[in-house]
Design an enzyme around this catalytic site. Structure first.
Site: not given
Ligand code: HXC
Ligand code: NAP
Length: 281
Positions: A149, A19, A192, A201
């Site tokens: 992060y 995926t 992103p 999610r």
């Protein structure tokens, strides 16, 4: 950008390769001649992805069911791959789990679940394959998919954040320790990139995505092809002297959040004129 077949006769394993970004990297590497093995828990998803990629590229893609939290299952899968293909040249530790939540709302099991997939799963696979390579006196390349992060930390995704930080540290630590065996290890820190898994999610509605895009200097999300090209470069011999690095691919997002005066972006031309006039005065 790449010569055809630069990965010919190379076998590369991608965790979570059925995926999202894992699948996009699988397709790119397969199109460049690699023999790909994709592993994850949902075997039907893997089989479908493998068939579709194989049809497009003409190169072999093997789906194998595996939960990377189980060390013994990994060693078995590695034996199967070696039996079939003789050797393994590369690994992308891409599988992950994540959700957004205030940390105090999380059960300890929720915390364990993410840490077990992201950190334990990655060191499990890395250790099992590294031991094998070192024993057989073979060289190889590992690429870990982290996040921006991993370096900065982030609220509301704390189990993921501390796990990715651990994976980044693993990358840096083992790149030094295993460099002498000819094992290279690097990481990619994506900003992103829309995928079903992450968006379902992490983006409860479209306003979240808009806010995110607004703070990215390039004013857009990443394209899978852009990340897949970087992964191909880092796995190939073109990057043979890069070891222990993390490459950020986020359109400048994290730096925009970090720079002290970057918030001045919000000022209009008229406001700048007023500031200038004031300062002159
Ligand atoms: C709070 C949650 C939760 C949520 C599950 N849990 N979802 N807690 N908020 N949204 C809790 C459950 O209540 C349970 O605890 C524990 O977590 C385990 O849940 P299970 O559903 O049994 O776990 P499991 O079936 O193993 O599934 C793992 C999963 C699932 C992580 C919860 O979402 C998954 O399979 N994810 C894989 C794909 C994924 O997450 N992709 C996104 C990657 S994006 P209790 O105590 O109730 O039993 C990414 C970086 C993005 O990593 C960066 C973007 C810029
Ligand atoms: P995704 O499609 O949800 O991919 C996650 C994959 O992990 C799935 O294929 C899942 O397959 C697999 N997986 C989860 N738990 C597993 C386990 N226990 N054992 C084996 N496989 C497991 O999400 P994605 O967005 O493509 O994320 C891919 C990677 O990029 C992750 O490392 C993520 O942290 C990173 N990343 C993504 C973004 C983004 O914006 N998309 C940004 C930064 C970093 P199964 O469910 O079949 O097991």
């Amino acid at each position: 950008m790449f010569k055809d077949n630069i990965f010919k006769e190379k076998t590369i394993i991608i965790t979570g390769g059925g995926t999202g970004l894992g699948r996009s990297m699988a397709e790119k590497l397969s199109s460049l001649g690699a023999n790909i093995v994709i592993v994850s828990r949902k075997v039907e998803v893997l089989k479908k992805a493998a068939e579709e990629i194989q049809q497009k590229t003409g190169n072999k893609v093997t789906p194998l069911q595996l939960d990377i939290r189980e060390y013994k299952s990994i060693t078995k899968v590695l034996e199967t791959i070696i039996e079939e293909f003789g050797r393994i040249d590369g690994l992308i530790n891409n599988a992950a789990g994540n959700f957004i939540s205030p940390t105090e709302y999380l059960s300890h099991k929720a915390f364990d679940t993410i840490v077990d997939i992201v950190l334990r799963g990655t060191y499990n696979f890395t250790l099992a394959l590294g031991k094998l390579w070192i024993k057989q006196k073979e060289t190889g390349t590992i690429l870990n998919i982290v996040t921006t992060y991993a370096s900065t930390g982030s609220g509301y995704v704390v189990p993921s954040s501390i796990s990715k930080a651990g994976v980044l540290n693993l990358t840096r630590s083992l790149s030094v320790e295993w460099g002498k065996y000819g094992i290279r290890m690097n990481a990619i820190a994506p900003g992103p990139f829309p995928t079903k898994g992450a968006w379902e999610r992490l983006m409860p509605d479209s306003s979240f995505e808009k806010k995110m895009i607004n703070r990215i200097p390039l004013k857009r999300v990443g394209e899978h092809e852009e990340l897949a090209n970087l992964a191909a470069f880092l796995l190939s011999s073109y990057s043979g002297y890069i070891n222990g690095e993390v490459i950020t691919i986020d359109g400048g997002e994290w730096l925009a959040g970090a720079g002290e005066f970057n918030f001045l972006e919000m000022l209009t031309a008229e406001q700048w004129e007023a500031i200038k006039a004031n300062m002159k005065r």
